[in-house]
Design a protein around this motif. Structure first.
Motif, short mmCIF file in Angstrom:
data_model
loop_
_atom_site.label_atom_id
_atom_site.label_comp_id
_atom_site.label_asym_id
_atom_site.label_seq_id
_atom_site.Cartn_x
_atom_site.Cartn_y
_atom_site.Cartn_z
N GLU A 171 0.83 -1.20 0.00
CA GLU A 171 0.00 0.00 0.00
C GLU A 171 0.86 1.26 0.00
O GLU A 171 0.58 2.23 -0.71
N THR A 172 1.94 1.24 0.79
CA THR A 172 2.82 2.40 0.85
C THR A 172 3.51 2.64 -0.49
O THR A 172 3.64 3.78 -0.95
N GLY A 173 3.96 1.56 -1.15
CA GLY A 173 4.60 1.70 -2.45
C GLY A 173 3.68 2.31 -3.49
O GLY A 173 4.09 3.15 -4.30
N ARG A 174 2.42 1.90 -3.47
CA ARG A 174 1.46 2.46 -4.43
C ARG A 174 1.20 3.93 -4.16
O ARG A 174 1.09 4.74 -5.08
N ARG A 175 1.08 4.30 -2.89
CA ARG A 175 0.88 5.72 -2.55
C ARG A 175 2.12 6.54 -2.90
O ARG A 175 2.02 7.68 -3.37
#
Length: 319
Positions: free
Chosen positions: A77-81
């Protein structure tokens, strides 16, 4: 993270005409592109061998052997954000590649001025300068009809070339507070700036995303992404107020996650504040996101579980 509304120069492409010179292309190659800065994401719909990765959210917590890793879900999730913010900042530069500059000097290029597509009250121009192997650039605005001294910079950036096309180090800064003061944007009241700092000259490459705020942020204020030889990657950031271990206090943690192209990876977590401040936790997972190894520094009776050799080789990130 908030996804910024992209800012575009309204370039009248049909009116620009002309071709890019070789020197123009040297200027354009100093601008970062998505493939230079975007993070690979460990969670994929299918891993390299075709096996589906475990889907669904898992709260960040102490893992269990054979169960889905909470660390990998949070990193996905952090990588996508991270990529959403990078994309929104780079969107402001993409139109520049579509048309030749309107002004050329030996070490200076200018695109514009043109009416801004979203805020018709404003005119926009993009200015690049070169000194040796260093390039500086600014996306500037002024209200229509104002003079030369009225230009102000919404985006500033620089690039020091070293080692080939788009190889070197650079930065990109979005001046949100200034844009609000000029009446150009509304919202994002807590943020003063968004910054990207990067180096692409040697492996591992490094991209640092920074949020500068007037008040403490609920989300991390800095993310660091690195990518090494063979496609191995790393993301480092801090999380506040997690319920990582049972107890009366929430935990603030520093998390470093590493993963390989085949989907395997490892996460190392240090507790900065909470019930077991200073403790460290490590887990590894297979190419389906299932935990294969666990290490807990605070557990004296059973500090490790699983097979340590199941953790992938990430030494390319230590060079």
């Amino acid at each position: 993270m908030r996804h910024l509304v992209p800012v575009f120069l309204c370039l009248a492409l049909a009116a620009c005409g002309g071709d890019f010179s070789n020197d123009d292309l040297e200027f354009l190659n100093a601008l970062p592109q998505r493939q230079d800065l975007a993070a690979t994401v460990p969670g994929q719909d299918k891993e390299a061998g075709g096996s589906p990765r475990i889907a669904g959210k898992t709260a960040l917590a102490v893992g269990r052997l054979g169960f889905p890793s909470g660390i990998i879900v949070d990193t996905d999730e952090t990588g996508r954000r991270f990529n959403e913010v990078v994309d929104s900042m780079l969107a402001s530069l993409e139109t520049i590649r579509s048309a030749p500059p309107t002004e050329r000097e030996p070490d200076r290029r200018v695109w514009g001025p043109y009416p801004d597509r979203r805020e018709r009250r404003f005119e926009a121009r993009f200015v690049m300068t070169r000194e040796g192997e260093r390039f500086d650039y600014q996306l500037q605005y002024r209200r229509g009809g104002e003079g030369e001294d009225a230009w102000w910079s919404f985006i500033t950036g620089s690039f020091q070339a070293n080692g080939g096309i788009r190889k070197g180090s650079g930065s990109l800064i979005l001046e949100l507070r200034r844009a609000r003061e000029k009446g150009f944007i509304l919202g994002l009241d807590l943020l003063e700036r968004e910054e990207i700092h990067y180096q692409t000259r040697t492996l591992p490459t490094r991209v640092e995303l920074v949020f500068v705020s007037m008040q403490p942020l609920l989300l991390p204020s800095k993310y660091i992404y690195r990518q090494g030889e063979g496609g191995v990657a790393e993301m480092t950031f801090e999380l506040q107020g997690t319920d990582f271990v049972a107890g009366g206090l929430p935990e603030d943690v520093a998390l470093t996650t590493r993963w390989s192209p085949d989907g395997r990876g490892s996460g190392s977590l240090r507790i900065l504040k909470g019930d077991i401040q200073g403790a460290q936790y490590t887990e590894c997972w297979d190419n389906r996101g299932r935990v294969t190894f666990i290490s807990r520094s605070w557990d004296f009776l059973n500090p490790t579980e699983g097979v340590r050799s199941s953790c992938p080789d990430m030494t390319a990130l230590d060079r």
